[in-house]
Write an enzyme that holds these catalytic residues in place. Structure first.
Site, mmCIF file in Angstrom:
data_model
loop_
_atom_site.group_PDB
_atom_site.id
_atom_site.type_symbol
_atom_site.label_atom_id
_atom_site.label_comp_id
_atom_site.label_asym_id
_atom_site.label_seq_id
_atom_site.Cartn_x
_atom_site.Cartn_y
_atom_site.Cartn_z
ATOM 1 N N GLU A 75 14.372 70.448 42.746
ATOM 2 C CA GLU A 75 15.766 70.338 42.303
ATOM 3 C C GLU A 75 16.493 69.238 43.066
ATOM 4 O OE1 GLU A 75 16.594 71.733 39.744
ATOM 5 O OE2 GLU A 75 15.191 73.401 39.514
ATOM 6 N N CYS A 138 20.374 80.866 41.892
ATOM 7 C CA CYS A 138 19.602 79.885 42.671
ATOM 8 C C CYS A 138 20.479 78.699 43.039
ATOM 9 C CB CYS A 138 18.385 79.403 41.882
ATOM 10 S SG CYS A 138 17.113 80.669 41.738
ATOM 11 N N HIS A 162 12.257 75.381 42.385
ATOM 12 C CA HIS A 162 11.996 76.464 41.432
ATOM 13 C C HIS A 162 10.499 76.580 41.181
ATOM 14 C CE1 HIS A 162 16.227 76.941 39.729
ATOM 15 N NE2 HIS A 162 15.765 78.183 39.781
HETATM 16 N N1 PCA Z 1 15.909 82.536 39.643
HETATM 17 C C1 PCA Z 1 17.272 82.586 39.180
HETATM 18 C C2 PCA Z 1 17.979 83.481 40.169
HETATM 19 C C3 PCA Z 1 16.922 84.102 41.012
HETATM 20 C C4 PCA Z 1 15.695 83.404 40.666
HETATM 21 O O1 PCA Z 1 14.594 83.558 41.218
HETATM 22 C C5 PCA Z 1 17.900 81.203 39.021
HETATM 23 O O2 PCA Z 1 17.187 80.271 38.623
HETATM 24 O O3 PCA Z 1 19.081 81.038 39.265
#
Ligand code: PCA
Length: 194
Positions: A75, A138, A162
């Site tokens: 990200e 997140c 992620h």
């Molecule tokens: N993914 C979600 C919230 C918690 C997670 O593991 C997100 O992408 O915001």
């Protein structure tokens, strides 16, 4: 270097969250602080801020699940926005809520993303850059930590990665653990950012 690495509990329709599994599976080490966060806007932000104050890590790597992704996503940007339709694990649904009304619109990741991308590709692990981490919990944690470090004038690299669901692109849990260890190794080699 001591690195804080966080994952998240399961949320929504997901029975498991690979970020929690990976954080739990990482080897215990004095150089690693591991924590699984709840998928709750208010609690996740407070818990990680308190952890950073108490533990004073040299870098922060936060992990979460992106259910739609076939690969690991590095990200690039955290956005000053909470906005979702599904609600967090308490049912709190944020519609266009600023994370910090006094904060800037966004922050760049300060992790060595290009080097991480290269290292993962060399290991044959599916990885891609992502412009931003969404507007759910997140992104919330990513923004809160970047904002905290920025306000303190800190030089700790920090950012968000992620993970895809286990099984995407043939990625087993073991490979995801290996991928996160690779990320940690690159962060260690790069050291502080100033
Ligand atoms: N993914 C979600 C919230 C918690 C997670 O593991 C997100 O992408 O915001």
């Amino acid at each position: 270097m001591r690195i804080l690495v966080t994952g998240f509990e399961p949320f929504g329709g997901h029975a498991m969250n690979p970020s929690m599994e990976v954080v739990t599976a990482l080897p215990t080490s004095e150089r690693l602080i591991r924590r699984v966060l709840p998928v709750i806007y208010a609690d996740a932000g407070r818990i990680i801020r308190d952890l950073i104050t108490a533990e004073r890590p040299d870098a922060v790597l936060s992990l979460g699940l992106c259910g739609r992704s076939p690969s690991i996503l590095l990200e690039r940007i955290a956005i000053n926005l909470n906005d979702d339709t599904c609600g967090d694990n308490t049912g709190d649904s944020a519609h266009g809520r600023l994370i910090d009304p006094a904060g800037p619109v966004g922050y760049w990741s300060t992790l060595p993303l290009v080097a991480i991308h290269e290292a993962l590709r060399e290991r044959g692990i599916a990885v891609a850059f992502s412009s931003h981490a969404g507007t759910y919990v997140c992104n919330h944690v990513f923004y809160v930590v970047r904002h905290m470090i920025e306000q303190q004038g800190g030089d700790q690299p920090c950012g968000f990665v992620h993970l895809p669901p286990v099984g995407s692109s043939g990625l087993s849990l073991g490979t995801l653990v290996d991928a996160v260890r690779t990320c940690l190794g690159v962060i260690e080699r790069h050291g502080a950012r100033k």
